[in-house]
Design a protein around this motif. Structure first.
Motif, PDB file in Angstrom:
ATOM      1  N   PRO A 126      42.406  30.644 -57.701  1.00  0.00           N
ATOM      2  CA  PRO A 126      42.919  31.525 -56.653  1.00  0.00           C
ATOM      3  C   PRO A 126      44.139  30.883 -55.997  1.00  0.00           C
ATOM      4  CG  PRO A 126      40.536  31.333 -56.503  1.00  0.00           C
ATOM      5  CD  PRO A 126      40.980  30.301 -57.504  1.00  0.00           C
ATOM      6  N   VAL A 127      45.160  31.676 -55.776  1.00  0.00           N
ATOM      7  CA  VAL A 127      46.373  31.164 -55.124  1.00  0.00           C
ATOM      8  C   VAL A 127      46.055  30.760 -53.688  1.00  0.00           C
ATOM      9  CG1 VAL A 127      48.574  31.913 -54.115  1.00  0.00           C
ATOM     10  CG2 VAL A 127      48.118  32.311 -56.540  1.00  0.00           C
ATOM     11  N   ASP A 128      46.535  29.587 -53.311  1.00  0.00           N
ATOM     12  CA  ASP A 128      46.540  29.131 -51.927  1.00  0.00           C
ATOM     13  C   ASP A 128      47.981  29.297 -51.445  1.00  0.00           C
ATOM     14  OD1 ASP A 128      46.970  27.515 -49.628  1.00  0.00           O
ATOM     15  OD2 ASP A 128      45.232  26.289 -50.116  1.00  0.00           O
ATOM     16  N   PRO A 129      48.280  30.303 -50.602  1.00  0.00           N
ATOM     17  CA  PRO A 129      49.674  30.591 -50.246  1.00  0.00           C
ATOM     18  C   PRO A 129      50.450  29.394 -49.717  1.00  0.00           C
ATOM     19  CG  PRO A 129      48.270  32.379 -49.533  1.00  0.00           C
ATOM     20  CD  PRO A 129      47.351  31.270 -49.977  1.00  0.00           C
ATOM     21  N   HIS A 130      49.806  28.537 -48.939  1.00  0.00           N
ATOM     22  CA  HIS A 130      50.506  27.374 -48.402  1.00  0.00           C
ATOM     23  C   HIS A 130      50.654  26.278 -49.459  1.00  0.00           C
ATOM     24  CE1 HIS A 130      50.772  28.631 -44.191  1.00  0.00           C
ATOM     25  NE2 HIS A 130      49.552  29.136 -44.320  1.00  0.00           N
ATOM     26  N   ALA A 131      49.566  25.930 -50.114  1.00  0.00           N
ATOM     27  CA  ALA A 131      49.602  24.829 -51.082  1.00  0.00           C
ATOM     28  C   ALA A 131      50.454  25.160 -52.296  1.00  0.00           C
ATOM     29  CB  ALA A 131      48.185  24.480 -51.520  1.00  0.00           C
ATOM     30  N   LEU A 148      59.450  32.825 -58.431  1.00  0.00           N
ATOM     31  CA  LEU A 148      59.704  34.226 -58.135  1.00  0.00           C
ATOM     32  C   LEU A 148      61.114  34.515 -57.653  1.00  0.00           C
ATOM     33  CD1 LEU A 148      56.286  35.130 -56.509  1.00  0.00           C
ATOM     34  CD2 LEU A 148      57.044  35.540 -58.857  1.00  0.00           C
ATOM     35  N   THR A 149      61.879  33.472 -57.363  1.00  0.00           N
ATOM     36  CA  THR A 149      63.275  33.682 -56.976  1.00  0.00           C
ATOM     37  C   THR A 149      64.233  33.397 -58.118  1.00  0.00           C
ATOM     38  OG1 THR A 149      63.367  31.434 -56.043  1.00  0.00           O
ATOM     39  CG2 THR A 149      62.860  33.244 -54.525  1.00  0.00           C
ATOM     40  N   GLU A 150      63.695  33.067 -59.306  1.00  0.00           N
ATOM     41  CA  GLU A 150      64.539  32.923 -60.488  1.00  0.00           C
ATOM     42  C   GLU A 150      64.950  34.304 -60.992  1.00  0.00           C
ATOM     43  OE1 GLU A 150      62.281  30.749 -63.345  1.00  0.00           O
ATOM     44  OE2 GLU A 150      62.730  28.801 -62.457  1.00  0.00           O
ATOM     45  N   GLU A 151      66.107  34.381 -61.630  1.00  0.00           N
ATOM     46  CA  GLU A 151      66.588  35.659 -62.137  1.00  0.00           C
ATOM     47  C   GLU A 151      65.623  36.266 -63.147  1.00  0.00           C
ATOM     48  OE1 GLU A 151      68.643  38.984 -62.211  1.00  0.00           O
ATOM     49  OE2 GLU A 151      69.067  37.281 -60.875  1.00  0.00           O
ATOM     50  N   MET A 198      61.486  39.875 -55.967  1.00  0.00           N
ATOM     51  CA  MET A 198      61.466  38.875 -54.903  1.00  0.00           C
ATOM     52  C   MET A 198      62.563  37.820 -55.062  1.00  0.00           C
ATOM     53  SD  MET A 198      57.284  38.430 -54.768  1.00  0.00           S
ATOM     54  CE  MET A 198      57.261  37.306 -53.369  1.00  0.00           C
ATOM     55  N   THR A 199      63.557  38.106 -55.893  1.00  0.00           N
ATOM     56  CA  THR A 199      64.562  37.079 -56.192  1.00  0.00           C
ATOM     57  C   THR A 199      65.365  36.656 -54.963  1.00  0.00           C
ATOM     58  OG1 THR A 199      66.076  38.844 -56.921  1.00  0.00           O
ATOM     59  CG2 THR A 199      64.816  37.687 -58.623  1.00  0.00           C
ATOM     60  N   GLY A 200      65.483  37.529 -53.970  1.00  0.00           N
ATOM     61  CA  GLY A 200      66.240  37.175 -52.773  1.00  0.00           C
ATOM     62  C   GLY A 200      65.374  36.693 -51.625  1.00  0.00           C
ATOM     63  N   PHE A 201      64.086  36.475 -51.854  1.00  0.00           N
ATOM     64  CA  PHE A 201      63.171  36.102 -50.783  1.00  0.00           C
ATOM     65  C   PHE A 201      63.354  34.647 -50.346  1.00  0.00           C
ATOM     66  CE2 PHE A 201      59.370  39.214 -50.689  1.00  0.00           C
ATOM     67  CZ  PHE A 201      60.227  40.301 -50.844  1.00  0.00           C
ATOM     68  N   THR A 202      63.210  34.414 -49.051  1.00  0.00           N
ATOM     69  CA  THR A 202      63.152  33.053 -48.530  1.00  0.00           C
ATOM     70  C   THR A 202      61.747  32.502 -48.745  1.00  0.00           C
ATOM     71  OG1 THR A 202      62.428  33.768 -46.341  1.00  0.00           O
ATOM     72  CG2 THR A 202      64.817  33.680 -46.743  1.00  0.00           C
ATOM     73  N   GLU A 228      59.374  34.377 -46.536  1.00  0.00           N
ATOM     74  CA  GLU A 228      59.044  35.724 -47.006  1.00  0.00           C
ATOM     75  C   GLU A 228      58.038  35.677 -48.154  1.00  0.00           C
ATOM     76  OE1 GLU A 228      63.058  38.295 -46.002  1.00  0.00           O
ATOM     77  OE2 GLU A 228      63.094  36.905 -47.700  1.00  0.00           O
ATOM     78  N   VAL A 229      58.191  34.708 -49.051  1.00  0.00           N
ATOM     79  CA  VAL A 229      57.214  34.552 -50.131  1.00  0.00           C
ATOM     80  C   VAL A 229      55.857  34.186 -49.536  1.00  0.00           C
ATOM     81  CG1 VAL A 229      56.551  33.171 -52.149  1.00  0.00           C
ATOM     82  CG2 VAL A 229      58.915  33.959 -51.886  1.00  0.00           C
ATOM     83  N   LEU A 230      55.849  33.270 -48.568  1.00  0.00           N
ATOM     84  CA  LEU A 230      54.598  32.876 -47.918  1.00  0.00           C
ATOM     85  C   LEU A 230      53.927  34.079 -47.258  1.00  0.00           C
ATOM     86  CD1 LEU A 230      52.582  30.732 -46.945  1.00  0.00           C
ATOM     87  CD2 LEU A 230      54.099  30.335 -44.979  1.00  0.00           C
ATOM     88  N   GLU A 231      54.678  34.864 -46.523  1.00  0.00           N
ATOM     89  CA  GLU A 231      54.107  36.016 -45.832  1.00  0.00           C
ATOM     90  C   GLU A 231      53.559  37.040 -46.828  1.00  0.00           C
ATOM     91  OE1 GLU A 231      57.252  37.392 -43.356  1.00  0.00           O
ATOM     92  OE2 GLU A 231      57.017  35.776 -41.873  1.00  0.00           O
TER      93      GLU A 231
END
Length: 211
Positions: A28-33, A42-45, A52-56, A59-62
């Motif tokens: 299971p993904v741990d958003p922080h870890a 997810l920000t790679e082309e 989500m390529t333009g996400f900070t 924003e990815v964390l949220e």
């Protein structure tokens, strides 16, 4: 913690030893870890179809904190021999916008997948994507109430469509997923290629897990 032992202490929901490939753990993904991995991938082309390529980083964390708060949608990392290798998500189609586009059956489970990039100097990896997908489907379809996997990749994503077809998914035509514009999530309208894979068909295919 080094990538060679990534999340070694975290409990896996599925672990599978695959001859000639290695050991795949589904966590299971741990958003922080897992934020460093998620943001980098997810920000790679090459992840353009995930939108989500333009996400900070925030924003990815949220995004993944919101996903983690849901009972109907879940995110997982596939870790191959101690190295993050793929991101997978499952969802209940009846609680997702795809549920507006086809007749949801009991036992349906929706699946999204993103195969991680090769390690530096890793080069081509024949069979890598299909093997990782097979391991994840072995988990997604493992419950006694899970009868059919549902996918809806962007219709323009020819690589994903081809991978899923090779895996045994049966195309069911194109659909248009409606736009979502909520405070928690914003998704544009998407033309997608709907396809299905029953547990019985998966169990007979070349990607089925050995028992």
């Amino acid at each position: 913690m080094t990538t060679e032992t990534y999340a070694a202490a975290r409990a896996a929901v599925h672990e599978q030893r695959i001859d000639g490939f290695g050991t795949v753990r589904v966590l299971p993904v741990d958003p922080h870890a897992d934020l460093d991995v998620l943001h980098r991938w997810l920000t790679e082309e090459r992840a353009a179809y995930w939108g989500m390529t333009g996400f900070t980083r925030q924003e990815v964390l949220e995004t993944y904190l919101h996903l983690d708060s849901l009972d109907t949608h879940h995110a997982f990392l596939a870790v191959k021999d101690g190295v993050p290798a793929g991101l997978f998500q499952t969802y209940e189609p009846g609680a997702d916008r795809v549920g507006e586009c086809y007749e949801v059956r009991p036992g349906d489970i929706g699946v999204h997948l993103f195969i991680g990039p090769p390690a530096p100097g890793g080069g081509a990896r024949p069979g890598w994507s299909s093997t990782l997908l097979g391991a994840f489907l072995a988990y997604a379809l493992s419950g006694p109430d899970r009868r059919r996997a549902v996918v809806e990749p962007d219709a323009r994503n020819t690589k994903a469509v081809a991978l899923l077809t090779r895996q045994g998914f049966v195309p069911a035509g194109d659909i248009v997923l409606p736009r979502i514009d909520l405070p928690e999530v914003q998704l544009p309208e998407k033309r997608a290629r709907l396809a299905f894979l029953t547990r019985e068909a998966f169990g007979k295919g070349p990607s089925a897990p050995s028992r």
